[in-house]
Scaffold this motif. Sequence first.
Motif, mmCIF file in Angstrom:
data_model
loop_
_atom_site.group_PDB
_atom_site.id
_atom_site.type_symbol
_atom_site.label_atom_id
_atom_site.label_comp_id
_atom_site.label_asym_id
_atom_site.label_seq_id
_atom_site.Cartn_x
_atom_site.Cartn_y
_atom_site.Cartn_z
ATOM 1 N N GLY A 1 0.821 -1.207 0.000
ATOM 2 C CA GLY A 1 0.000 0.000 0.000
ATOM 3 C C GLY A 1 0.853 1.254 0.000
ATOM 4 O O GLY A 1 1.922 1.319 -0.618
ATOM 5 N N GLU A 2 0.393 2.279 0.740
ATOM 6 C CA GLU A 2 1.092 3.562 0.752
ATOM 7 C C GLU A 2 2.263 3.580 1.715
ATOM 8 O O GLU A 2 2.933 4.596 1.853
ATOM 9 C CB GLU A 2 0.100 4.676 1.121
ATOM 10 N N ARG A 3 2.509 2.457 2.404
ATOM 11 C CA ARG A 3 3.629 2.420 3.336
ATOM 12 C C ARG A 3 4.973 2.443 2.617
ATOM 13 O O ARG A 3 5.994 2.781 3.211
ATOM 14 C CB ARG A 3 3.545 1.164 4.204
ATOM 15 N N SER B 1 11.572 3.078 -1.215
ATOM 16 C CA SER B 1 11.946 3.665 0.067
ATOM 17 C C SER B 1 10.855 3.407 1.098
ATOM 18 O O SER B 1 9.799 2.846 0.786
ATOM 19 C CB SER B 1 12.199 5.169 -0.092
ATOM 20 N N GLU B 2 11.122 3.832 2.340
ATOM 21 C CA GLU B 2 10.229 3.625 3.495
ATOM 22 C C GLU B 2 10.082 2.140 3.822
ATOM 23 O O GLU B 2 9.026 1.689 4.295
ATOM 24 C CB GLU B 2 8.836 4.236 3.225
ATOM 25 N N LEU B 3 11.131 1.356 3.575
ATOM 26 C CA LEU B 3 11.119 -0.062 3.922
ATOM 27 C C LEU B 3 11.566 -0.262 5.370
ATOM 28 O O LEU B 3 12.364 0.534 5.900
ATOM 29 C CB LEU B 3 12.037 -0.849 2.979
ATOM 30 N N GLU B 4 11.072 -1.336 6.004
ATOM 31 C CA GLU B 4 11.438 -1.647 7.381
ATOM 32 C C GLU B 4 12.428 -2.811 7.375
ATOM 33 O O GLU B 4 12.226 -3.817 6.692
ATOM 34 C CB GLU B 4 10.196 -2.011 8.188
ATOM 35 N N PRO B 5 13.501 -2.681 8.159
ATOM 36 C CA PRO B 5 14.576 -3.688 8.091
ATOM 37 C C PRO B 5 14.157 -5.081 8.524
ATOM 38 O O PRO B 5 14.703 -6.066 8.048
ATOM 39 C CB PRO B 5 15.646 -3.118 9.023
ATOM 40 N N HIS B 6 13.197 -5.218 9.415
ATOM 41 C CA HIS B 6 12.900 -6.531 9.990
ATOM 42 C C HIS B 6 11.840 -7.301 9.198
ATOM 43 O O HIS B 6 11.400 -8.362 9.635
ATOM 44 C CB HIS B 6 12.431 -6.366 11.437
ATOM 45 N N LEU B 7 11.398 -6.783 8.080
ATOM 46 C CA LEU B 7 10.346 -7.433 7.309
ATOM 47 C C LEU B 7 10.890 -7.979 5.992
ATOM 48 O O LEU B 7 11.853 -7.438 5.430
ATOM 49 C CB LEU B 7 9.206 -6.455 7.018
ATOM 50 N N ASN B 8 10.232 -9.047 5.521
ATOM 51 C CA ASN B 8 10.499 -9.540 4.164
ATOM 52 C C ASN B 8 9.527 -8.884 3.194
ATOM 53 O O ASN B 8 8.343 -8.721 3.495
ATOM 54 C CB ASN B 8 10.328 -11.057 4.099
#
Length: 982
Positions: A374-376, A394-401
């Motif tokens: 989504g918009e995340r 961009s706006e990715l979180e390190p702990h997620l696949n």
Amino acid sequence: MASLWIKRYLFTCVFISCVFISLQTREEVLLDMKALGGELGWLTSPSEQGWEIVQTVVNSSLLYTYSVCNVESTDQDNWLRTTFIQRRAAGAARVLVELRFVVRDCSSFGGASLTCKETFNLHVAEADADVGTNFRKSQFRKVATIAPDEITAHGELRVNTETRALGPLSRSGFYLAFQDPGACVALLSVRVYYKTCTATVQSLAIFPETVAGGDSQALTEVTGNCVENAASQEPPRIYCTSDGGWVVPVGQCQCLPGYEAVGESCQACQTGFFKASQSDDKCQPCPKNTVASQPGSRLCPCLDGFFRAPQDLDTQPCSALPSAPRHLEAVTLESVVGKMELSWSPPAETGGRDDLSYGVSCERCDGAACQPCGERVRFDPPAAALQDPRVTVSELEPHLNYTFMVEARSGVSQFSPQRATSSLTTALRYTDPPKVTSMRLDERGSTSLSLSWAVSRRAHPHAAHRYELMFRKKENNSENDVTTYTVLVLEKSSVQISDLVPGTVYVFRVQALSPLGTPGVYSMEHEFETLPEVKDKPDNSMTAIVGASVGISILLITIAAGLLCYRRKNQSTRQDPEDTYFSSSEQLKPLKAYVDPHTYEDPNIAIHKYACEIQASHISKQKVIGAGEFGEVYRGVLKVPGRKETAVAIKTLKPGYTEKQRQEFLSEASIMGQFSHQNIIRLEGVVTKFKHAMIVTEYMENGALDSYLRDHDGEMTSYQLVGMLRGIAAGMKYLAEMSYVHRDLAARNILVNSSQECKVSDFGLSRVLEDDAEGTYTTSGGKIPIRWTAPEAIAYRKFTSASDVWSFGIVMWEVMAFGERPYWDMSNQEVMKAINEGFRLPAPMDCPSAVYQLMLQCWLQDRSKRPRFADIVSLLDKLLRCPESLKTIADFDPRVSIRLPSTSGCDGSPFRSVSEWLESIKMSQYSENFTCAGITTMEQVLQMKNEDIRNVGVRLPGHLKRIAYSILGLKDQTSSLSVFAV
């Protein structure tokens, strides 16, 4: 006896003349006297002593003629009427009467010549039915008097032929009558006919047989019909002339789709061919990926699995779906937290189309649960219709696949449910921070140290790591040795630390930080000592006093900057991205002194000593980008075997040069070849062994600084402009250390690359300039650019690094004024007079006060008091490290900096129009905006406020302020405004 002689004479005439009768083509005959023979049945009046029929035998055939020859009697009125002649065709409104006759010369009758005539008359009477023998002269109207062209006399036969047109005719038929007033005449032949245009096919149109026009000048318009399997936008037409010919076809029939013209017919396209539209074109073979067509096909359908896009023409081939993208990869960008770059290779099969695009979608997975991103998550550029095979996420979180799906699309993808998609599941992966391997001292002073360090080779080549620097004063007391650390977080692998204690040892150690802030391993501790404090001696020389005064002047400018910088370092652990505008201090290394190439006895020795020879075949010219003193300047490519292809600028020597001009041209390369600095234009080499000499330098994409600034007026911040000035000052510092004096430092001689990095160029003023458009002052030693030259250089030709510093001050003003011309439109004499009287350029709009104060220091009359380039670089570095110091703006006087009504004309008259005022302040691009907003008089302009200016459509801050300041100056106008206004 006379009558008998005439008859015999006429018999001979008929026999001889019959061989001249010929048939006409495209004619419909209504009456032919010769063909009817003895069955003419024509009426005569009077029945005796008038016209009489005469017969004779010619070639065993009887020929009949009518003759009359009553020349000895007066008042003759002899009539001969034909039988009823039917028109047959209703369109035959005009018929032709062809007469062949003989007339006897009256003089041959002796005494009867007084009553003899040599003409007769032709009459016509129309009727709807045959009236038989009812003959009345009053029913006839005269058509013509028939006069012979040649008269028969003395036994010489003279046969005449006359053709008369009758019309317009409107009834079913008509009679002809011949009136004899007393001539000796014989009618050999009477033929009545009309002409027709025969049926024809022209341009695929059929036109029927048509009776020729009733008037000799008239054209009969005929409408036709297209042949079978043909059509036209308007009915085809053609014109039939009175002579029975077709002329001027109008409109054109074209074969229908599926048919082509063969001769004057339309035939169906053969199997495997098609024709999509009604036109004159021939049938075409079926395009690629289509089914072979049937005879008469309008198009060829696509094979299974192939399609046409809605915008494709029926004549285009059918396309397949693209295959999936290949080699999908994800690379974590360590310079920014939470960002990676996706890239892939184009599909192996494009389906035969060139409108390929890509769409990217994303799912985020936390454990076993997955959901759309989504918009995340943000894509740059937007992921809907990508043209290039890459995108930044961009706006990715390190702990997620994250699972990314990349779909290849084309204009036919909509026709199939299949999707050409490749997917990749990945997560952010950052490498551990590298280890700092060494630290060195670049420069030191009594209160400052400049340090830099290196990291291990395993560091990511594109990573932009941050660093944590810890330092403390080394104490003799070991108990206090580790208790007073100062910690700085830096964006670069270098730093200048100020406000230190003179003559003191400091201990430093540094570690790298990952983009997530994870610390690395601290380096070993390094000790560096500041210089001891220098105390003044009582016997200082005047030079030392002057130097101290310069230092005090610069110190006053930078105290505020130092205080702000110190507070900033203690309040923040991360610098702004604007730090990219300054770099570590230049290493202190000895420089070779500059050698003037003109001191060589043979200038070619200097050229080959300092410049590399390039083969002409390695250079490719692409486009003319300017013109130099000696010839044109090209953008081109340098491709040397074994090296990467490089974009270059190529200066050429125009044809017809002298050997002296060639040496002067190449001497600039001898100068440039001695320099190696990131802010000095780099010489790639020269071409001297080719008939056209060339100088090859690095290519600067944005061209000259003055024009670049004018094109981006108001679009750059003061911080960016000061960053440009720092680069120029660094280049000039390098030249000064090499004992080189530039003499022509100006914004026009500064080049800008794609990264807004400025480089000093144009090292040619050591020679006499032949043509300088900027305006120069001629002396015995050459020409001088007055507006940029120090007073002592103008007056005494004293060119030094100090005179270059004066020129740098003018360049600073040009940069902060976005390429404005120094001293505006003042003449060179006015400029010199004003400078000698103490006038200095006013601060440009929005110019930081610290920058303008540095300009004024550069323009000190006493050259010994001007700052050195090393001082200028140091001050600009401090301003860049503390952006808050640029927020204080110098006073701006619009009455001096902007043209006002009192200076708009020689007589001081106010502006006559709004457009004239806007042109004077170089804002004429907004003339239409003011007009559309109804601002058409200067009285309305004076009432405008800032909000009104925005509403007109002025959005750029620099332009908004320029117009606002100008209006302020207009309101505050006085008659004693400075003569130095533009």
